[in-house]
Write a protein that holds these residues in place. Structure first.
Motif, PDB file in Angstrom:
ATOM      1  N   THR A  44      -7.213  15.035  -0.786  1.00 51.04           N
ATOM      2  CA  THR A  44      -7.202  14.512  -2.147  1.00 51.04           C
ATOM      3  C   THR A  44      -7.955  13.191  -2.192  1.00 51.04           C
ATOM      4  O   THR A  44      -8.289  12.624  -1.142  1.00 51.04           O
ATOM      5  N   THR A  45      -8.212  12.718  -3.405  1.00 52.15           N
ATOM      6  CA  THR A  45      -8.743  11.368  -3.587  1.00 52.15           C
ATOM      7  C   THR A  45      -7.850  10.645  -4.591  1.00 52.15           C
ATOM      8  O   THR A  45      -7.312  11.263  -5.510  1.00 52.15           O
ATOM      9  N   LEU A  46      -7.708   9.349  -4.395  1.00 54.49           N
ATOM     10  CA  LEU A  46      -6.816   8.541  -5.232  1.00 54.49           C
ATOM     11  C   LEU A  46      -7.665   7.667  -6.148  1.00 54.49           C
ATOM     12  O   LEU A  46      -8.388   6.788  -5.682  1.00 54.49           O
ATOM     13  N   PRO A  47      -7.601   7.903  -7.469  1.00 58.20           N
ATOM     14  CA  PRO A  47      -8.398   7.111  -8.400  1.00 58.20           C
ATOM     15  C   PRO A  47      -7.642   5.859  -8.833  1.00 58.20           C
ATOM     16  O   PRO A  47      -6.417   5.816  -8.787  1.00 58.20           O
ATOM     17  N   GLY A  48      -8.357   4.852  -9.257  1.00 60.80           N
ATOM     18  CA  GLY A  48      -7.690   3.635  -9.742  1.00 60.80           C
ATOM     19  C   GLY A  48      -8.516   2.389  -9.545  1.00 60.80           C
ATOM     20  O   GLY A  48      -8.502   1.478 -10.376  1.00 60.80           O
ATOM     21  N   HIS A  49      -9.259   2.331  -8.441  1.00 62.50           N
ATOM     22  CA  HIS A  49     -10.107   1.159  -8.196  1.00 62.50           C
ATOM     23  C   HIS A  49     -11.350   1.220  -9.075  1.00 62.50           C
ATOM     24  O   HIS A  49     -11.903   2.293  -9.322  1.00 62.50           O
ATOM     25  N   ASN A  50     -11.788   0.052  -9.515  1.00 59.21           N
ATOM     26  CA  ASN A  50     -12.996  -0.028 -10.329  1.00 59.21           C
ATOM     27  C   ASN A  50     -14.192  -0.539  -9.540  1.00 59.21           C
ATOM     28  O   ASN A  50     -15.252  -0.782 -10.117  1.00 59.21           O
ATOM     29  N   ALA A  51     -14.004  -0.741  -8.254  1.00 59.47           N
ATOM     30  CA  ALA A  51     -15.110  -1.186  -7.395  1.00 59.47           C
ATOM     31  C   ALA A  51     -14.976  -0.460  -6.061  1.00 59.47           C
ATOM     32  O   ALA A  51     -13.961   0.204  -5.792  1.00 59.47           O
ATOM     33  N   LEU A  95      11.002   8.999   8.406  1.00 63.06           N
ATOM     34  CA  LEU A  95      10.521   8.705   7.053  1.00 63.06           C
ATOM     35  C   LEU A  95       9.902   9.947   6.404  1.00 63.06           C
ATOM     36  O   LEU A  95       9.070  10.618   7.013  1.00 63.06           O
ATOM     37  N   SER A  96      10.291  10.221   5.161  1.00 63.18           N
ATOM     38  CA  SER A  96       9.662  11.321   4.422  1.00 63.18           C
ATOM     39  C   SER A  96       8.553  10.801   3.517  1.00 63.18           C
ATOM     40  O   SER A  96       7.740  11.568   3.026  1.00 63.18           O
ATOM     41  N   HIS A  97       8.543   9.472   3.264  1.00 60.15           N
ATOM     42  CA  HIS A  97       7.507   8.868   2.437  1.00 60.15           C
ATOM     43  C   HIS A  97       6.766   7.797   3.233  1.00 60.15           C
ATOM     44  O   HIS A  97       7.390   6.970   3.880  1.00 60.15           O
ATOM     45  N   HIS A  98       5.445   7.865   3.186  1.00 59.26           N
ATOM     46  CA  HIS A  98       4.616   6.841   3.820  1.00 59.26           C
ATOM     47  C   HIS A  98       3.826   6.113   2.741  1.00 59.26           C
ATOM     48  O   HIS A  98       3.635   6.630   1.635  1.00 59.26           O
ATOM     49  N   TYR A  99       3.343   4.925   3.071  1.00 52.93           N
ATOM     50  CA  TYR A  99       2.685   4.073   2.083  1.00 52.93           C
ATOM     51  C   TYR A  99       1.304   3.667   2.580  1.00 52.93           C
ATOM     52  O   TYR A  99       1.061   3.578   3.790  1.00 52.93           O
ATOM     53  N   LEU A 100       0.418   3.436   1.632  1.00 54.22           N
ATOM     54  CA  LEU A 100      -0.960   3.100   1.952  1.00 54.22           C
ATOM     55  C   LEU A 100      -1.416   1.940   1.073  1.00 54.22           C
ATOM     56  O   LEU A 100      -1.203   1.945  -0.136  1.00 54.22           O
ATOM     57  N   LEU A 101      -2.037   0.945   1.712  1.00 57.02           N
ATOM     58  CA  LEU A 101      -2.634  -0.185   0.992  1.00 57.02           C
ATOM     59  C   LEU A 101      -4.146   0.007   0.957  1.00 57.02           C
ATOM     60  O   LEU A 101      -4.750   0.411   1.965  1.00 57.02           O
ATOM     61  N   SER A 102      -4.759  -0.273  -0.194  1.00 55.02           N
ATOM     62  CA  SER A 102      -6.215  -0.183  -0.291  1.00 55.02           C
ATOM     63  C   SER A 102      -6.745  -1.404  -1.043  1.00 55.02           C
ATOM     64  O   SER A 102      -6.183  -1.810  -2.058  1.00 55.02           O
ATOM     65  N   GLY A 103      -7.815  -1.985  -0.517  1.00 54.12           N
ATOM     66  CA  GLY A 103      -8.413  -3.172  -1.130  1.00 54.12           C
ATOM     67  C   GLY A 103      -9.858  -2.912  -1.506  1.00 54.12           C
ATOM     68  O   GLY A 103     -10.565  -2.198  -0.781  1.00 54.12           O
ATOM     69  N   ASP A 104     -10.305  -3.485  -2.623  1.00 52.42           N
ATOM     70  CA  ASP A 104     -11.659  -3.174  -3.092  1.00 52.42           C
ATOM     71  C   ASP A 104     -12.543  -4.424  -3.200  1.00 52.42           C
ATOM     72  O   ASP A 104     -12.113  -5.547  -2.919  1.00 52.42           O
ATOM     73  N   ALA A 105     -13.771  -4.199  -3.627  1.00 51.69           N
ATOM     74  CA  ALA A 105     -14.777  -5.262  -3.684  1.00 51.69           C
ATOM     75  C   ALA A 105     -14.533  -6.246  -4.823  1.00 51.69           C
ATOM     76  O   ALA A 105     -15.192  -7.288  -4.884  1.00 51.69           O
ATOM     77  N   ASN A 106     -13.583  -5.940  -5.708  1.00 54.03           N
ATOM     78  CA  ASN A 106     -13.215  -6.894  -6.765  1.00 54.03           C
ATOM     79  C   ASN A 106     -12.032  -7.770  -6.370  1.00 54.03           C
ATOM     80  O   ASN A 106     -11.598  -8.610  -7.155  1.00 54.03           O
TER      81      ASN A 106
END
Length: 835
Positions: A49-56, A76-87
């Motif tokens: 899949t791809t996760l939309p939301g970042h504008n950069a 754990l049944s749920h894992h978490y992901l951090l993503s940082g963008d160019a903005n």
């Protein structure tokens, strides 16, 4: 009418930036693909899949828990992901491992003022973590996050500290728990000033500068702390590994000192003894840092170093045992695994893997799998490279299949006339072919990139596949004034027949007596020279056993019939198609191409600001002579399409007009053409057009956010049938699929500038007196695709799969392909059923 849409395939390349990839304890890999976060499964070699939301553009990703803390995440049944963008924006995502569902949890407040360059974290327990982010704005932000115990609970985020590091920004971070078991934390950061800066702090914040580690002679690119190590259960040592653009790797040792400030010294001074380094105090404890080892072996910048995560099998009384093993990745196209020798303790390079082809330009990062039996690199060409240790008694690292795709905006796509494969072109200067690879088990096959016919020296803007009988050919247009024609070589036809086609319906292609086996790349990456069947020496059995690429020699390509999906090294070198013709005539960069359904004519247009340059050229397939120059528009023609009976050519333009031309072929060599009608149709640029499969109706889509339906009613007039309700964004792509001829029933796919895709059901209303012409259309939206299935940026082109050979009119399963500015190629399964 009911419409069900499922995701069949996503192809995307990785953003060319360090820290962009993260392999989590969930055994999923996250990476940035333009401004989307893509998730792929290494076992299936598929992007899930791809996760939309970042504008950069997404610069970095980080899993909570990461592979290092997999031992704290077993329940754990749920894992978490951090993503940082160019903005400077950081987002937190949650995935449920039970059903694979994703959700956006929160956007971190107080964003950085410039792009995020690195995110690193540490898990204290299954619900408590700290993460730090660094940015080119000179700040390092530290946050505490409390993860929910129950499904769907809220995450609690609290800001601990902001550290300003000045103009010499930091690009690498690492966090670890200190050894005194009081919950104190150590933070290492490195960047443009060539030093490793050590900060210590409490879990509640208050980080203070402790000391600096000097030694590297260039930028620090990567840092990673080990878990606590020590002999016989005494966890009294912490190791920090750092890598730099000075081509070296340094291992720093951090030990608890006694109260007198003297750390324990070894009785015997050996080669593995360390140089005494700085002391720092944190709380009631004193720590000494010293240089443990200097690793020299890479020949270029070392972009990434990472400690091997503790595997679930290597457990001690504390639940984990840190392996003494480091993975490094470098721009010298290699990854190395380093381990200390058992007797001397000297760190040695024990495994080297890499890419020998001229295509790979080095690795931006290397990552361990959670259990340490596989390593993944991502490279300059947006590509992934995965090796797995398949040895039983000894190490045997073998390359594995990974997802692949474009690493720049995908500008155009086209289906083969048989529908067996999908071809795409991109601003990354490559043409790629994707197809479902049949496993022989009677299934539909999983999609892979099976060939890379063109590796060019210019950004590619448009493509059309020649329809009609004969060998597979395509015409490609780029940021040059020439259109180029490519023809499938024998090696590709054999691969297609062997692996992609379930029937022997491609035997006709093989019988065409194709004399060209493959192609070699030219020195400048423009014209690709053919390799003839008779000229081939004894071809090696293994496709990956080509000569080593050095500055002096460029190895000959070895085109072979593939028996399994190719890896990056084979794709970039052994699957090229030879160029057969160049089409000269246009005055500017090529912008759009199309082919008629018989495979007799190709139309081309280029970027234009005057009527003379905006003319459409017609080329005769085979002789490749220019047989027509159609003048109508005054600005760039953005898209063209032949009607399904090939009697009309439709073009739309930036000048807000569409034109309909009559096309007639008289005899063998003569083509007659005439402008029937030109009409201003929209208030803004018209980006897209598409013909109805069953008649002379067509749709136009524009920047004015509307789609209009038209009918050619006579040789001189076009009538507007209807206008669809306004869309939320500019309409940039259209594709019309005919479903039922009797009722003129069809499905119109609409692609928008915001990346969304909608499907509209169209039913024709016949005019009175039994006429065959259509008086109007009723239009209903039957599907608006979920944002997680759609593109994260502009949809550039939509195309329904055309497989007339096997499809009947009442067939309910259809495939829709799309490409976008988010670097992705997507294929959807569309199941249409009546209420």
């Amino acid at each position: 009418m009911k419409c069900q849409v499922e995701r069949a395939f996503i192809g995307a390349g990785c953003n060319r930036i360090v820290n962009n990839v993260s392999w989590g304890a969930s055994n999923l890999v996250a990476f940035g693909a333009h401004n989307a976060v893509a998730i792929f499964c290494p076992q299936k070699a598929q992007i899930l899949t791809t996760l939309p939301g970042h504008n950069a553009a997404v610069n970095c990703t980080y899993w909570l828990p990461s592979s290092k803390f997999a031992f704290r995440a077993q329940q754990l049944s749920h894992h978490y992901l951090l993503s940082g963008d160019a903005n400077g924006i950081i987002m937190l995502w949650e995935v449920s491992l039970t059903d694979g569902k994703w959700r956006h949890v929160l956007t971190v407040p107080q964003p950085h003022k410039k792009g995020v360059t690195c995110i690193s974290g540490i898990m204290f327990s299954s619900t408590e973590a700290i993460f730090a982010s660094t940015s080119s704005d000179g700040n390092v932000n530290i946050w505490e996050i409390i993860l929910p115990v129950t499904t769907g609970g809220d995450c609690k985020l609290s800001h601990l500290e902001s550290l300003f590091v000045g103009s010499k920004t930091m690009v690498a971070l690492a966090l670890a728990e200190l050894l005194d078991n009081t919950g104190r934390v150590v933070l290492a950061m490195g960047g443009l000033d060539n030093k490793v800066h050590i900060y210590s702090g409490e879990r509640t914040g208050k980080f203070v500068r402790a000391c600096e580690l000097k030694g590297h002679l260039d930028w620090i690119r990567s840092l990673d702390f080990s878990l606590a190590v020590g002999k016989k259960g005494a966890r009294d040592t912490l190791l920090l590994v750092s890598s730099s653009q000075d081509k070296t790797i340094r291992i720093w040792k951090m030990v608890l000192s006694d109260t007198s400030g003297k750390s324990e010294r070894k009785d015997v001074i050996g080669l593995a003894s360390y140089i005494e380094g700085p002391l720092f105090v944190s709380g009631l404890s004193t720590y000494q840092i010293s240089l443990e080892s200097l690793l020299i072996g890479h020949e270029d910048w070392v972009y990434s170093v990472q400690w091997q995560p503790p595997s679930s099998t290597s457990t001690e009384n504390n639940g984990h045992l840190q392996p003494q093993s480091i993975l490094s990745a470098s721009m010298d196209k290699t990854m190395m695994i380093w381990k200390p020798e058992k007797i001397s303790g000297i760190w040695m390079n024990v495994v080297t893997v890499g890419e020998l082809s001229h295509c790979a330009l080095g690795f931006y990062g290397g990552h361990w799998s959670p259990n340490g039996d596989a390593i993944l690199a991502h490279g300059y060409g947006g590509s992934f490279h995965l090796w797995k240790d398949v040895g039983i008694d000894s190490h045997n690292w073998q390359p594995q299949k990974v997802p692949s795709g474009h690493y720049a905006a995908v500008s155009d796509i086209g289906w083969a006339r048989s529908g067996k494969f999908l071809l795409s072109v991109s601003h990354d200067q490559t043409t790629r072919i994707f197809a479902p690879w049949l496993s022989g088990m009677g299934d539909q096959g999983s999609w892979h990139e099976i060939a890379r016919p063109q590796v060019h020296g210019h950004d590619l803007n448009c493509v059309t596949i020649i329809q009609g009988k004969g060998n597979h050919r395509f015409v490609c247009g780029a940021d040059e004034k020439v259109a180029r024609v490519f023809e499938a070589p024998l090696s590709f036809l054999r691969t297609l027949n062997c692996a992609v086609s379930s029937e022997s319906d491609l035997q006709e292609d093989i019988q065409l007596d194709v004399k060209i086996l493959g192609a070699n790349m030219s020195a400048l990456g423009l014209s690709q020279k053919p390799i003839y069947v008779n000229a081939v020496q004894e071809a090696p059995e293994r496709p990956d056993s080509e000569a080593i690429d050095t500055l002096e020699t460029v190895p000959e390509a070895v085109p072979v019939t593939l028996t399994k999906p190719p890896i990056e090294d084979q794709l970039g070198w052994h699957t090229l198609w030879p160029e057969s013709h160049k089409l000269y005539g246009h005055g500017n960069e090529l912008f759009s191409l199309c082919c008629d359904h018989e495979g007799k004519l190709v139309a081309s247009s280029c970027k234009a600001q005057t009527m003379s340059v905006a003319e459409i050229w017609l080329w005769e397939v085979g002789s490749w002579k220019a047989v027509g120059r159609l003048q109508s528009h005054s600005l760039t023609v953005t898209q063209m399409e032949f009607s399904h009976d090939d009697s009309l050519l439709l073009s739309v333009s930036r000048d807000r007009q569409f034109s309909v031309f009559s096309i007639k072929r008289e005899g063998v060599d003569e083509t007659n053409y005439e402008l029937l009608v030109r009409q201003e149709a929209h208030k803004r640029i018209i980006w897209a057009c598409s013909w109805n499969t069953f008649g002379h109706e067509f749709a136009t889509g524009s920047r004015d956010k509307t789609v209009k339906l038209w009918s050619v009613v006579s040789r001189t007039s076009v009538k507007q049938l209807s206008t669809l309700p306004p869309f939320p964004s500019s309409v940039t792509a259209l594709s019309w699929l005919g479903l039922e001829r009797q009722t003129n029933h069809g499905l119109l796919a609409v692609g928008l500038e915001n990346g969304f895709i909608e499907l509209w059901s169209l039913s024709g209303i016949r005019s009175e007196h039994g006429s065959t012409s259509v008086a109007g259309f009723t239009a209903n939206a039957v599907a608006r695709l979920d944002p997680f299935m759609c593109h994260a940026s502009t949809v550039q082109r939509l195309a329904w799969r055309s497989s007339e050979s096997e499809k009947t009119e009442d067939s309910q399963n259809n495939q829709l392909a799309s490409c976008g500015a988010d670097n992705c190629v997507r294929v959807f399964e569309v199941n249409v059923s009546q209420w």
